[in-house]
Scaffold this motif. Sequence first.
Motif, PDB file in Angstrom:
ATOM      1  N   GLY A 214       0.781  -1.233   0.000  1.00 16.51           N
ATOM      2  CA  GLY A 214       0.000   0.000   0.000  1.00 16.51           C
ATOM      3  C   GLY A 214       0.808   1.275   0.000  1.00 16.51           C
ATOM      4  N   GLU A 215       2.107   1.183   0.245  1.00 20.83           N
ATOM      5  CA  GLU A 215       2.873   2.434   0.310  1.00 20.83           C
ATOM      6  C   GLU A 215       3.194   2.942  -1.095  1.00 20.83           C
ATOM      7  N   ARG A 216       3.396   4.248  -1.173  1.00 20.22           N
ATOM      8  CA  ARG A 216       3.808   4.878  -2.437  1.00 20.22           C
ATOM      9  C   ARG A 216       5.257   5.321  -2.301  1.00 20.22           C
ATOM     10  N   VAL A 217       6.072   4.848  -3.244  1.00 20.85           N
ATOM     11  CA  VAL A 217       7.503   5.134  -3.209  1.00 20.85           C
ATOM     12  C   VAL A 217       7.877   5.960  -4.441  1.00 20.85           C
ATOM     13  N   ARG A 218       8.669   6.971  -4.219  1.00 22.35           N
ATOM     14  CA  ARG A 218       9.331   7.631  -5.345  1.00 22.35           C
ATOM     15  C   ARG A 218      10.707   6.999  -5.458  1.00 22.35           C
ATOM     16  N   LEU A 219      10.977   6.398  -6.602  1.00 24.24           N
ATOM     17  CA  LEU A 219      12.247   5.712  -6.798  1.00 24.24           C
ATOM     18  C   LEU A 219      13.080   6.487  -7.804  1.00 24.24           C
ATOM     19  N   ARG A 220      14.249   6.920  -7.337  1.00 24.42           N
ATOM     20  CA  ARG A 220      15.173   7.650  -8.215  1.00 24.42           C
ATOM     21  C   ARG A 220      16.247   6.691  -8.676  1.00 24.42           C
ATOM     22  N   LEU A 221      16.402   6.556  -9.983  1.00 20.84           N
ATOM     23  CA  LEU A 221      17.375   5.639 -10.563  1.00 20.84           C
ATOM     24  C   LEU A 221      18.452   6.441 -11.281  1.00 20.84           C
ATOM     25  N   ILE A 222      19.697   6.067 -11.040  1.00 21.48           N
ATOM     26  CA  ILE A 222      20.824   6.729 -11.710  1.00 21.48           C
ATOM     27  C   ILE A 222      21.750   5.651 -12.260  1.00 21.48           C
ATOM     28  N   ASN A 223      22.059   5.714 -13.544  1.00 24.51           N
ATOM     29  CA  ASN A 223      23.010   4.761 -14.123  1.00 24.51           C
ATOM     30  C   ASN A 223      24.397   5.390 -14.175  1.00 24.51           C
ATOM     31  N   VAL A 229      23.916  -0.654 -20.281  1.00 24.51           N
ATOM     32  CA  VAL A 229      22.568  -0.100 -20.359  1.00 24.51           C
ATOM     33  C   VAL A 229      21.646  -1.024 -19.569  1.00 24.51           C
ATOM     34  N   PHE A 230      20.701  -0.452 -18.830  1.00 25.10           N
ATOM     35  CA  PHE A 230      19.737  -1.244 -18.066  1.00 25.10           C
ATOM     36  C   PHE A 230      18.353  -1.137 -18.709  1.00 25.10           C
ATOM     37  N   ALA A 231      17.583  -2.207 -18.605  1.00 22.64           N
ATOM     38  CA  ALA A 231      16.158  -2.173 -18.976  1.00 22.64           C
ATOM     39  C   ALA A 231      15.421  -2.852 -17.825  1.00 22.64           C
ATOM     40  N   LEU A 232      14.907  -2.048 -16.903  1.00 21.93           N
ATOM     41  CA  LEU A 232      14.374  -2.600 -15.659  1.00 21.93           C
ATOM     42  C   LEU A 232      12.875  -2.859 -15.764  1.00 21.93           C
ATOM     43  N   GLU A 233      12.519  -4.056 -15.344  1.00 24.97           N
ATOM     44  CA  GLU A 233      11.125  -4.466 -15.320  1.00 24.97           C
ATOM     45  C   GLU A 233      10.749  -4.778 -13.882  1.00 24.97           C
ATOM     46  N   PHE A 234       9.680  -4.170 -13.413  1.00 23.05           N
ATOM     47  CA  PHE A 234       9.218  -4.375 -12.038  1.00 23.05           C
ATOM     48  C   PHE A 234       8.042  -5.343 -12.080  1.00 23.05           C
ATOM     49  N   LYS A 235       8.346  -6.624 -11.889  1.00 24.05           N
ATOM     50  CA  LYS A 235       7.308  -7.659 -11.996  1.00 24.05           C
ATOM     51  C   LYS A 235       6.182  -7.371 -10.998  1.00 24.05           C
ATOM     52  N   GLY A 256       6.571  -0.683 -23.109  1.00 20.70           N
ATOM     53  CA  GLY A 256       6.834  -2.113 -22.960  1.00 20.70           C
ATOM     54  C   GLY A 256       7.078  -2.526 -21.521  1.00 20.70           C
ATOM     55  N   GLY A 257       6.762  -1.642 -20.572  1.00 25.66           N
ATOM     56  CA  GLY A 257       6.954  -1.961 -19.158  1.00 25.66           C
ATOM     57  C   GLY A 257       8.402  -1.914 -18.707  1.00 25.66           C
ATOM     58  N   LYS A 258       9.305  -1.443 -19.596  1.00 21.99           N
ATOM     59  CA  LYS A 258      10.738  -1.456 -19.256  1.00 21.99           C
ATOM     60  C   LYS A 258      11.278  -0.041 -19.126  1.00 21.99           C
ATOM     61  N   VAL A 259      11.957   0.208 -18.027  1.00 21.67           N
ATOM     62  CA  VAL A 259      12.602   1.499 -17.813  1.00 21.67           C
ATOM     63  C   VAL A 259      14.028   1.383 -18.335  1.00 21.67           C
ATOM     64  N   ILE A 260      14.297   2.074 -19.445  1.00 21.53           N
ATOM     65  CA  ILE A 260      15.624   2.012 -20.067  1.00 21.53           C
ATOM     66  C   ILE A 260      16.505   3.096 -19.457  1.00 21.53           C
ATOM     67  N   LEU A 261      17.693   2.699 -19.037  1.00 20.31           N
ATOM     68  CA  LEU A 261      18.650   3.644 -18.460  1.00 20.31           C
ATOM     69  C   LEU A 261      20.013   3.400 -19.083  1.00 20.31           C
ATOM     70  N   ALA A 262      20.420   4.305 -19.957  1.00 21.67           N
ATOM     71  CA  ALA A 262      21.759   4.218 -20.535  1.00 21.67           C
ATOM     72  C   ALA A 262      22.730   4.920 -19.598  1.00 21.67           C
ATOM     73  N   GLY A 286      16.781  -6.747 -18.265  1.00 13.85           N
ATOM     74  CA  GLY A 286      16.826  -7.594 -19.464  1.00 13.85           C
ATOM     75  C   GLY A 286      17.301  -6.860 -20.694  1.00 13.85           C
ATOM     76  N   PHE A 287      18.175  -5.864 -20.519  1.00 16.07           N
ATOM     77  CA  PHE A 287      18.569  -5.094 -21.704  1.00 16.07           C
ATOM     78  C   PHE A 287      19.293  -5.957 -22.747  1.00 16.07           C
ATOM     79  N   TYR A 288      20.268  -6.755 -22.290  1.00 11.12           N
ATOM     80  CA  TYR A 288      21.033  -7.558 -23.243  1.00 11.12           C
ATOM     81  C   TYR A 288      20.361  -8.915 -23.406  1.00 11.12           C
ATOM     82  N   PRO A 289      19.957  -9.244 -24.613  1.00 11.91           N
ATOM     83  CA  PRO A 289      19.270 -10.516 -24.833  1.00 11.91           C
ATOM     84  C   PRO A 289      20.142 -11.663 -24.309  1.00 11.91           C
ATOM     85  N   ARG A 290      19.519 -12.642 -23.745  1.00  9.61           N
ATOM     86  CA  ARG A 290      20.190 -13.843 -23.210  1.00  9.61           C
ATOM     87  C   ARG A 290      21.028 -13.550 -21.969  1.00  9.61           C
ATOM     88  N   MET A 291      21.031 -12.303 -21.487  1.00  4.57           N
ATOM     89  CA  MET A 291      21.802 -12.026 -20.270  1.00  4.57           C
ATOM     90  C   MET A 291      20.931 -11.430 -19.178  1.00  4.57           C
TER      91      MET A 291
END
Length: 462
Positions: A214-223, A229-235, A256-262, A286-291
């Motif tokens: 129930g909580e609301r979070v502000r999430l700050r992401l820094i690469n 490169v990151f492609a973050l998915e929050f299942k 696509g549900g993915k947060v891309i961070l170069a 899941g940015f890099y396929p197969r990794m």
Amino acid sequence: MPIRLSRRTLLTGSAAIAGAAMLPRVPLAGEGKAIDLTAGPARLPLVGKGHPETLVWAYNGRVPGPELRFRQGDTARIAFANGLPEVTTIHWHGLRVPNNMDGVPHLSQTEVPSGGRFAYEFALKDAGTFWYHPHSNSGVQLAHGLSGAFIVEEREPIRVDRDLLWVLGDWRLTKEAEIAGGFGHPMDSTHAGRIGNTVTVNGAILDEVPVRAGERVRLRLINTANARVFALEFKGHDPQVIALDGQPMPPHAPKGGKVILAPGQRADLVLDMAGKPGERFDVVDGFYPRMAYRLTRLTYGTEAPLRESPLDAPIALAPNPLPEPDLANAVRQDVILDGGMHGAMPKGAGPRGPFWALNGQAPMGHHMEPLITAKRGQTLVTTFVNETGWWHPMHLHGFPFRVLKHNGEPTPHREWRDTVLLGPEETAEIAFVAEEAGDWMLHCHILEHQETGMMAVLKVTA
Ligand SMILES: [Cu+2]
């Protein structure tokens, strides 16, 4: 791809790591008195229990460096001391600072020698999530841990229950958890850059992030990575992007549900914790396929939900006071990205480079002819044309820009950014007002590309 994620290799069979805590985070805040920031060597438990500590370079002995926190309209004063065995500078990534505070050696300031000091001081025009890092021998210095978050709070922040910060780091470590050598190897420079094998969040491997239903979070992401490169998915979750590169934008779900961070990029998300007490959800990169791998896991506590339905409060941030580009009177210019493996190498390329070029031009030594010249106040519309087979996050100093088009198509939000990611053969059209005179860098934020030719100067005359 150089090495498989040895975060796995290093941790195989290690149960000791479960529940590894985040390093304590003490924001250093304050208008008025200067904040002391010292760069120097340190030993830190990057990989965690059961593994040797890693010799890093750190600001104030910490990786990431201390979180610097200010309020919009404050003046930041940073008393920097260089305890490294080599020269350095600090660049305040994404912040609109005067040219002589921008931290680029040979262009906007003299390098700070080993044992030397430099007083940085600048007014904070914009609120948002920014970061700081060296701009000297960057590939080596960032890979050794020199970077930190720079947060400027809004005058009227949005209502959330918690403000979380994840500084994403990527390390190439040996089996003994030491930073691997091989800096400047053409295998990295001509390909995807120095991609590491150990990913950290706030300087540690983060297996769990405790959350409450129930909580609301502000999430700050820094690469802060050199090249990853990151492609973050929050299942199981539905993040809303409220800012990119520190600049507010209309709240929306990531494509696509993915947060891309170069490298260099940031994203601010609002995450409503929609799970039930006791549940766990993976956060996958899941940015890099197969990794693809699990970056961390949102772990719900067993306490009762904080509220039954998501907080009913607006999440849109007020825009920053950026000058609006005058498109009708803009000066237009293409910047062609060239080079790399299987690409057209610049003329005179030797075994150590240059391997990349912008409009056929690669800097020689410290001397750089301006690639673009503009008068102060002029609007520039620049089209990046990536003629290479590689990804390039292009970063412009001094002036946040609107991304008008991607591959010729208008962007839905015309977002403000300071770093725009181009995939192989992609194009991006950006617009900005050159509002401050001086020499400003334009470069790829994959540091191994930057250092082997993918950088240039924008000269703004008074
Ligand atoms: Cu690049």
